[in-house]
Structures are given as structure tokens and as C-alpha cells.
Design an enzyme around this catalytic site. Sequence first.
Site, PDB file in Angstrom:
ATOM      1  N   ASP A  83      41.163  42.477  41.259  1.00 59.42           N
ATOM      2  CA  ASP A  83      42.402  41.738  41.499  1.00 59.42           C
ATOM      3  C   ASP A  83      43.576  42.444  40.849  1.00 59.42           C
ATOM      4  O   ASP A  83      43.789  42.336  39.646  1.00 59.42           O
ATOM      5  CB  ASP A  83      42.257  40.316  40.939  1.00 59.42           C
ATOM      6  CG  ASP A  83      43.487  39.474  41.219  1.00 59.42           C
ATOM      7  OD1 ASP A  83      44.252  39.832  42.133  1.00 59.42           O
ATOM      8  OD2 ASP A  83      43.685  38.466  40.523  1.00 59.42           O
ATOM      9  N   ASP A 115      48.423  43.338  46.474  1.00 59.55           N
ATOM     10  CA  ASP A 115      47.475  42.497  45.745  1.00 59.55           C
ATOM     11  C   ASP A 115      46.068  42.604  46.318  1.00 59.55           C
ATOM     12  O   ASP A 115      45.759  42.039  47.365  1.00 59.55           O
ATOM     13  CB  ASP A 115      47.952  41.045  45.801  1.00 59.55           C
ATOM     14  CG  ASP A 115      47.136  40.126  44.914  1.00 59.55           C
ATOM     15  OD1 ASP A 115      46.194  40.607  44.260  1.00 59.55           O
ATOM     16  OD2 ASP A 115      47.437  38.926  44.882  1.00 59.55           O
TER      17      ASP A 115
END
Length: 456
Positions: free
Chosen positions: A87, A287
Site C-alpha cells: 500500500d 496508490d
Amino acid sequence: MGERGPTTMIALTAFFFLRMLATFPAGSFSDSNQHPQSKTKSVHPASPNRFGSSVIFPVQGNVYPLGYYFVTLKIGHPPKQYDLDIDSGSDLTWVQCDAPCTGCTKPRNRLYKPNNNIVTYADPVCAAMHYPGNHKAKDPNEQCDYVVTYADHGSSLGVLVKDYFPLRFTNGSIIGPRLAFGCGYDQKYSGPHSPPSTAGVLGLGNGKASIVSQLHTMGLTRDVVGHCLGGRQGGFLFFGDDLVPSSGIIWLPTSHNSLEYHYTSGPAELLFGGKSTGVNGLLIVFDSGSSYTYFNSQAYRATVSLLTKELNGKPFKDAPEDQSLPICWKGTKPFKSVGDVKNYFKPLILSFTHAKNVQLHLAPEAYLIVTKQGNVCLGILNGTEVGLKNLNIIGDISLQDKMVIYDNEKQQIGWTPANCERLPSADRDSGEGFSHHYALITPEDYPATYVSWEDQ
């Protein structure tokens, strides 16, 4: 430990658990500050160059149908394996904790068990992982708690711990740095779907709480993170700059807000088929914690309108019965892959107006999926509807088959097309394979030959 509320808080604004909000995932944002200085007790010295090496991890997963990519890390002494979502939208790494635990779905033998290694309030790393001014006077022997909150109201609450991360570096060194991370004993998930099968999150954001930032502070790697996510499955992740190509990278400056440690750039203009859509000023976030790409309402509506117009008169019908994603189409017969339909769809382009000649090209493969039902679905979603306001997230679907590099030292992000399912060679000249030098060390390797990094 599990029954106490947090004494301090990491104020993290994140989107990682949007994967639970619907059938589609998203990513996360976060904040943190400094790590204390460290020293080495050398058993097997690393490269004389302070930043002479990198670490590479095989990646597993896919955008569809799994919905996320993850790596397996070893933590502890003796080490245990943990699968963690990668992440780049958050910086704190956390693992589900073997403690009085709420929302922990793992079998007990797959939880992390602290062993007299809880970070106390007096430890400088506790202050480093909180907003300035939010680290108020407490009992120095009190445990340092954290809270990660997410945009869909999901969260992780736990305590900071330090433990060994046995790693094999590309220069051949086997090193066990002692790093800080979260042991989460209260997880909350939103939405109708089950939480991911992973044991936690590997935060790759550009805050000082991240694992790569701690490795950089110790002098083990450059403060660079990269990933290459395969369009079908798998890929690789790396810390350090050994794998960064010397040419062929498109570089884009990133903006840095001291309170938000995610990778943001912009403004950008949206083009469709090479022509302007009239949508400008898009703030872009890269992201890897988001499976799909999210546009704000204006950009999303423009995209859907142009695609609908483009498909008019072609052999496609709406497929509302397919709930895989909000917008799906069916053909005269089931599709087997995006290759069956890509000629009917035009590319999207994000043209960054403050960076000369920098464009992110999104071919149909970078915004479409084909479902198990044989329909084609739009992998771009309305971010405004799920609380992202005016942000636009470039998720995994649009990062596939690209090497993506987050250079925190130069504050830039770069990308180049790549075959991500082909693992890199350990030695470009010798042709040695990935598995020889670039795998994490095995339990039998540890603890015989490794460098232990202890805090001062």
C-alpha cells in the site's frame, strides 16, 4: 493491552479499506515522522557503500478476481511469515496481533505475538510516528499506541512494537534490522464483504514510519520504493534503487504535504482518444492499495459519457446483472480477455500541465476488466461517491505492466512499461536468477549469518 484505549494517535487519513466498501477495492493515505538513529553489531558486514543495496520481494495477487497484491515478509526471531497488502497510500506497516483481539480473522498461529518488545512512550520512535504537537507528556513507561482510520470508517488500533525483519540484500548481505511497526488488536471493516485474507498492511508511503524510510535511516537502502504489478498475476516489489533503469523512465515531480504522506501530483488534464475532454486541474494520487482507479465526479461522468457515445452502434449491451463493478457491458458471446474488446475502446491520457511533456497513458487494458461472466467492466469508479471528494486515485488496474518508482529523496515518481511477471536477475552481467539472491532468507539461514541492527 487489548482492552486499553490508545494513549496517543497516529492521525492517518486512509483509503485502504475501500476494498470492503463494495466489490471493488481502494487504497490509503497516512502520516508519520522520524526514526531514531541506529548502529550495527557487524557479523556479516554489508556493502562499504552506505546505500549500496536493495531488497526485492516477489509479489502475488491480481486486480481481478482477487482484488489486491501482497508480499510475504518474515518477522521475528525465529521468523514467521506474514502476508501483507502492499500500500503506497499509507506509511505505517501493521500486522494482526495475538492479543485480546477484535476483528482479527487469522488463525492464532498466523497472528503476531509480542515478546517484551512493545515500544514505550519514552522511545523516540513513538514521537516520530505521531503528528507534531500530538505527542503529549505521558508516563514514559506506558505503551505507545496507534490508530489508523480509513475513509470508509474502517480502522486498525494497536500498539507499536519492534522486531527483526530478516532480509537478503542484492549485494549478498543477510541483515536483520530491528524495525518498528504496528501490532493491531482492534480492526474494523466496513461494507458487505469479508476482509482480505492477508495478515496486515505493508505501508510504502513517504512518511518516516514506513519500513523503507527506517531502512534508509539505518543506511541500508536509498529511500526509494518500486513495484511492478503483473497484468495477469504476480510481479515484484523493491526497496532501494538497484533496479531503477538508467533511462526510459517518465519522471513526474510529486507534491509533499507534511501531514499527508502519500504520492500526490498534478494538476492534470484528462484526454480521451488524444482529444481534450474539457476536464482540467485533476489532483492525482498514485496508490497501490487501490485495486481500481477513481476519478472525481466531473472526470468520471465525462469518461462514462464518452465511452457510452463511443460504444453506440457497436455489439455491446449494458449488463446490469453483473455486479462485479458498477458499469459492465456484454457482447454477442462471452469475452475471454480485454484483448477481445480493446479495439472498441480508446485510450485515456492524463496530461500533467505543470510538467513538460509528461503524460500517463491508460490503454484499455489499464481501465477495463473481463469478469467471470465474460462481460467487460469499467475499472474506473466515482471517487466522489465514496468520500474521496476531489481526489483522483490511480490504482493497480492502471499501474499494471509498468515499473513504478517512488523516489522519496528526489520527490518524484516515475514509470516505464515492463514485463512484471518476469522477475529481475540478481546480477545483470552473470544472468543469475531471481531466486538465488533476491529471495527473503529462509528459517534455516537465520540466525547463523546476519547483521543485527539495534537501537542506541
